[in-house]
Design a protein around this motif. Structure first.
Motif, mmCIF file in Angstrom:
data_model
loop_
_atom_site.group_PDB
_atom_site.id
_atom_site.type_symbol
_atom_site.label_atom_id
_atom_site.label_comp_id
_atom_site.label_asym_id
_atom_site.label_seq_id
_atom_site.Cartn_x
_atom_site.Cartn_y
_atom_site.Cartn_z
ATOM 1 N N PRO A 71 43.496 -36.406 60.396
ATOM 2 C CA PRO A 71 42.217 -37.077 60.680
ATOM 3 C C PRO A 71 42.281 -37.948 61.923
ATOM 4 N N HIS A 72 43.446 -38.548 62.219
ATOM 5 C CA HIS A 72 43.588 -39.421 63.381
ATOM 6 C C HIS A 72 44.939 -39.138 64.025
ATOM 7 N N LEU A 73 44.920 -38.881 65.315
ATOM 8 C CA LEU A 73 46.151 -38.570 66.039
ATOM 9 C C LEU A 73 46.035 -39.125 67.449
ATOM 10 N N LEU A 74 47.119 -39.758 67.893
ATOM 11 C CA LEU A 74 47.196 -40.281 69.254
ATOM 12 C C LEU A 74 48.311 -39.536 69.981
ATOM 13 N N LEU A 75 47.951 -38.780 71.044
ATOM 14 C CA LEU A 75 48.908 -38.018 71.826
ATOM 15 C C LEU A 75 49.292 -38.848 73.048
ATOM 16 N N VAL A 76 50.594 -39.098 73.213
ATOM 17 C CA VAL A 76 51.104 -39.934 74.289
ATOM 18 C C VAL A 76 51.955 -39.065 75.207
ATOM 19 N N THR A 77 51.650 -39.117 76.500
ATOM 20 C CA THR A 77 52.432 -38.399 77.511
ATOM 21 C C THR A 77 52.640 -39.325 78.698
ATOM 22 N N GLU A 78 53.814 -39.211 79.291
ATOM 23 C CA GLU A 78 54.154 -40.040 80.439
ATOM 24 C C GLU A 78 54.051 -39.205 81.712
ATOM 25 N N HIS A 79 53.176 -39.643 82.614
ATOM 26 C CA HIS A 79 52.932 -38.951 83.866
ATOM 27 C C HIS A 79 53.376 -39.827 85.023
ATOM 28 N N ALA A 80 53.336 -39.241 86.212
ATOM 29 C CA ALA A 80 53.679 -40.023 87.403
ATOM 30 C C ALA A 80 52.640 -41.097 87.673
ATOM 31 N N GLY A 81 51.397 -40.838 87.282
ATOM 32 C CA GLY A 81 50.336 -41.811 87.501
ATOM 33 C C GLY A 81 50.220 -42.845 86.407
ATOM 34 N N GLY A 82 50.940 -42.701 85.306
ATOM 35 C CA GLY A 82 50.878 -43.661 84.221
ATOM 36 C C GLY A 82 51.066 -42.979 82.878
ATOM 37 N N ILE A 83 50.832 -43.752 81.815
ATOM 38 C CA ILE A 83 50.994 -43.256 80.442
ATOM 39 C C ILE A 83 49.614 -42.856 79.934
ATOM 40 N N ASP B 282 43.561 -51.365 58.662
ATOM 41 C CA ASP B 282 44.787 -51.216 57.881
ATOM 42 C C ASP B 282 45.261 -49.773 57.831
ATOM 43 N N ALA B 283 44.613 -48.878 58.570
ATOM 44 C CA ALA B 283 45.011 -47.471 58.560
ATOM 45 C C ALA B 283 46.200 -47.253 59.482
ATOM 46 N N VAL B 284 47.040 -46.302 59.102
ATOM 47 C CA VAL B 284 48.216 -45.944 59.895
ATOM 48 C C VAL B 284 47.814 -44.833 60.856
ATOM 49 N N LEU B 285 48.104 -45.043 62.124
ATOM 50 C CA LEU B 285 47.749 -44.078 63.166
ATOM 51 C C LEU B 285 48.939 -43.167 63.448
ATOM 52 N N GLN B 286 48.691 -41.869 63.346
ATOM 53 C CA GLN B 286 49.726 -40.892 63.668
ATOM 54 C C GLN B 286 49.847 -40.793 65.192
ATOM 55 N N VAL B 287 51.071 -40.986 65.687
ATOM 56 C CA VAL B 287 51.333 -40.948 67.121
ATOM 57 C C VAL B 287 52.324 -39.831 67.399
ATOM 58 N N GLN B 288 51.972 -38.971 68.329
ATOM 59 C CA GLN B 288 52.870 -37.893 68.768
ATOM 60 C C GLN B 288 53.135 -38.089 70.252
ATOM 61 N N ALA B 289 54.395 -38.305 70.589
ATOM 62 C CA ALA B 289 54.798 -38.564 71.969
ATOM 63 C C ALA B 289 55.559 -37.376 72.502
ATOM 64 N N LEU B 290 55.093 -36.820 73.637
ATOM 65 C CA LEU B 290 55.786 -35.730 74.317
ATOM 66 C C LEU B 290 56.652 -36.355 75.404
ATOM 67 N N LEU B 291 57.976 -36.368 75.158
ATOM 68 C CA LEU B 291 58.899 -37.058 76.052
ATOM 69 C C LEU B 291 60.048 -36.139 76.414
ATOM 70 N N PRO B 292 60.660 -36.326 77.571
ATOM 71 C CA PRO B 292 61.860 -35.543 77.905
ATOM 72 C C PRO B 292 63.040 -35.954 77.030
ATOM 73 N N LEU B 293 64.063 -35.108 77.006
ATOM 74 C CA LEU B 293 65.214 -35.378 76.139
ATOM 75 C C LEU B 293 65.906 -36.676 76.507
ATOM 76 N N ALA B 294 66.007 -36.992 77.779
ATOM 77 C CA ALA B 294 66.663 -38.238 78.189
ATOM 78 C C ALA B 294 65.909 -39.449 77.665
ATOM 79 N N ARG B 295 64.620 -39.379 77.641
ATOM 80 C CA ARG B 295 63.815 -40.501 77.141
ATOM 81 C C ARG B 295 63.941 -40.618 75.635
ATOM 82 N N ILE B 296 64.111 -39.490 74.936
ATOM 83 C CA ILE B 296 64.228 -39.533 73.483
ATOM 84 C C ILE B 296 65.561 -40.138 73.077
ATOM 85 N N ALA B 297 66.625 -39.823 73.827
ATOM 86 C CA ALA B 297 67.955 -40.331 73.478
ATOM 87 C C ALA B 297 68.059 -41.836 73.634
#
Length: 514
Positions: A158-170, A212-227
């Motif tokens: 029902p609720h999803l926040l997609l996060v991606t890091e670009h050269a111009g910002g997040i 009070d709702a929990v927001l599902q966040v999905q972040a697309l990050l490179p492997l170096a950023r995940i580590a």
């Protein structure tokens, strides 16, 4: 695969990429100043036959979600265009996307209005593309393009926040029920976790999400950023889930991407969806390019068809030539056999031309000869339609105009008549060159009640008219059933049965030219 120009526009620069045979190649980046525009124009030299795709990753992008009455067709498009003009008057880069339809009430359309609110950032670059006659195919938004990165399970949330890091910002894009509703671009180098919490608080303040709702966040990050460990403590209202960029690229059948910019550029080049924002007259060179490609393709297909047709004709000519040689050999063998058989036979009595003429004459006699069947058929039909007429005597003959038989007594008086002295019959009597005239002398009687003289005359006249309806047939009344001339004395007794039979008889002379 055709070569494409991929243009990535941010607030600080325009980076150029090329994609050919599935591989992305980075090009130069140009600043939004006069020198950058000149360098961009120089770099576009020779790209008039290469389509370009523009990805606008800008802060000045606004989304609004509205409920509109369900109006299909052009009327609905005109209504949405009016609402767009009311919301953003200063920019031509605006679009309305019908996301879904409500299931209750009036079943209104859920429409997402999107616009690039600062067209001044795009105008200089678009002007350079138009000056260089580069075919600009589409203008895309990363927020609207990120919808393709979601899986089927993500679309059910029902609720999803997609996060991606670009050269111009997040870039943070909020999805409600799998449909984009809000996007936000934070500055480059900011903390992604903190920016996600700020976005959650904004959504709660805008009544798009319960506090009070929990927001599902999905972040697309490179492997170096995940580590690397998170810089700050995660909020308890964020269900953070990290997906490697390599996994997202593999789902889209793209090469391994080191950053989100490459992922979005590859996705844009591979799928090439419809333009997110209208370009109006700036797509005319792209239309010309498509028309030129279509003409080239149709010419290639036509050339291939011509080649196939030529090959088929050559094969047919070769087969016909071989068959002609076989037929010539057969003709020679048949001619030799015919000559051998004719040499052993005695000389022919007559020539072939005479035999052919005899056959032709026989066919003409059979077709045009004085045969009484046709005339008797017409007479039978007339008798069938006149049941009160009974035939008593019939005399049929065929006459040729201007032909008078010559007898021996008329030609040589005093000499006995013999068959040898009778003149030969004319060929017109046997249907040469045309069918002769046929004559019939017909005697009949009318079967009516006694003393019904009017019915006798009516029946006879009706019978004669039935015969006269036949094409080419002439009917002449030779003798009436009774004499009705005014200068003849009427005699007899009315009601006498013996006299009625004589008076009911009549004679017709029929002449038919078939």
């Amino acid at each position: 695969m055709a070569r494409k120009l991929l243009l990535h526009l941010t607030g600080e620069s325009l980076c150029c990429w090329t994609r050919e045979r599935g591989q992305l190649s980075a090009g130069p980046c140009f600043a939004p100043d006069a020198a950058g525009l000149r360098g961009f124009a120089a770099w576009l030299e020779g790209c008039q036959d290469t389509p370009a795709l523009l990805l606008a990753d800008l802060v000045e992008e606004d989304f609004q979600r509205h409920l509109l009455p369900h109006v299909p067709g052009r009327a609905g498009m005109a209504m949405r265009e009016r609402r767009l003009a009311q919301a953003w008057r200063e920019t031509p880069f605006r679009s309305a996307i019908v996301q879904e339809r409500q299931e209750e009430g009036r079943r209104d359309d859920v429409v997402l209005f999107a616009a690039l609110t600062n067209p001044g950032i795009l105008q200089p670059w678009l002007d350079v593309l138009e000056q260089q006659r580069v075919p600009l195919a589409a203008l895309y938004s990363p927020a609207l393009l990120s919808d393709a990165l979601l899986t089927d399970e993500d679309r059910k949330l029902p609720h999803l926040l997609l996060v991606t890091e670009h050269a111009g910002g997040i870039r943070q894009t909020y999805f409600e029920g799998g449909c984009p509703r809000f996007t936000r671009l934070a500055r480059a180098g900011a903390n992604a976790e903190q920016e996600a919490e700020r976005t959650r608080q904004f959504l709660a303040g805008a009544h798009m999400l319960r506090r009070d709702a929990v927001l599902q966040v999905q972040a697309l990050l490179p492997l170096a950023r995940i580590a690397a460990p998170p810089a700050t403590h995660l909020s308890p209202f964020l269900d953070w889930r990290v997906v490697p960029l390599q996994e997202a690229a593999a789902r889209q059948r793209l090469a391994v991407a080191d950053n989100a910019d490459e992922l979005f550029l590859g996705l844009m080049a591979r799928t090439a969806p419809d333009s997110h924002y209208p370009l109006a007259g700036r797509q005319r060179y792209y239309s010309l390019w498509r028309t030129r490609r279509a003409l080239y393709a149709s010419s290639a297909v036509l050339a291939a068809c011509c080649v196939l047709w030529t090959a088929a004709n050559i094969v047919g000519y070769a087969l016909a030539r071989s068959h002609s040689a076989e037929l010539r050999q057969e003709t020679q063998s048949f001619t030799s056999a015919y000559q051998a058989s004719m040499s052993s036979m005695p000389p022919a009595v007559d020539k072939t031309a005479n035999m052919k003429a005899a056959v032709h004459i026989a066919q003409m006699v059979a077709r045009q000869g004085p045969w009484p069947q046709a005339m008797m058929a017409n007479l039978s039909e007339a008798l069938e339609r006149s049941p009160q007429i009974r035939l008593t005597q019939l005399d049929w003959r065929a006459n040729a105009p201007g032909v008078v038989p010559v007898t021996a007594s008329s030609a040589m008086p005093g000499v006995a008549t013999t068959p040898a002295l009778v003149a030969p019959a004319s060929s017109m009597l046997i249907g040469i060159p045309k069918a002769p005239t046929q004559q019939v002398r017909l005697q009949a009687e009318v079967l009516v009640e006694q003393d019904d003289y009017r019915s006798v005359l009516l029946s006879m006249n009706r019978f004669a008219q039935e015969l006269a309806r036949t094409p080419g047939m002439q009917v002449e009344i030779d003798q009436l059933p009774f004499d009705v001339r005014p200068n003849v004395r009427l005699a007899g007794k009315a009601g006498a049965p013996a006299g009625m039979g004589e008076r009911a008889r009549f004679t017709l002379n029929i002449r038919w030219s078939p």
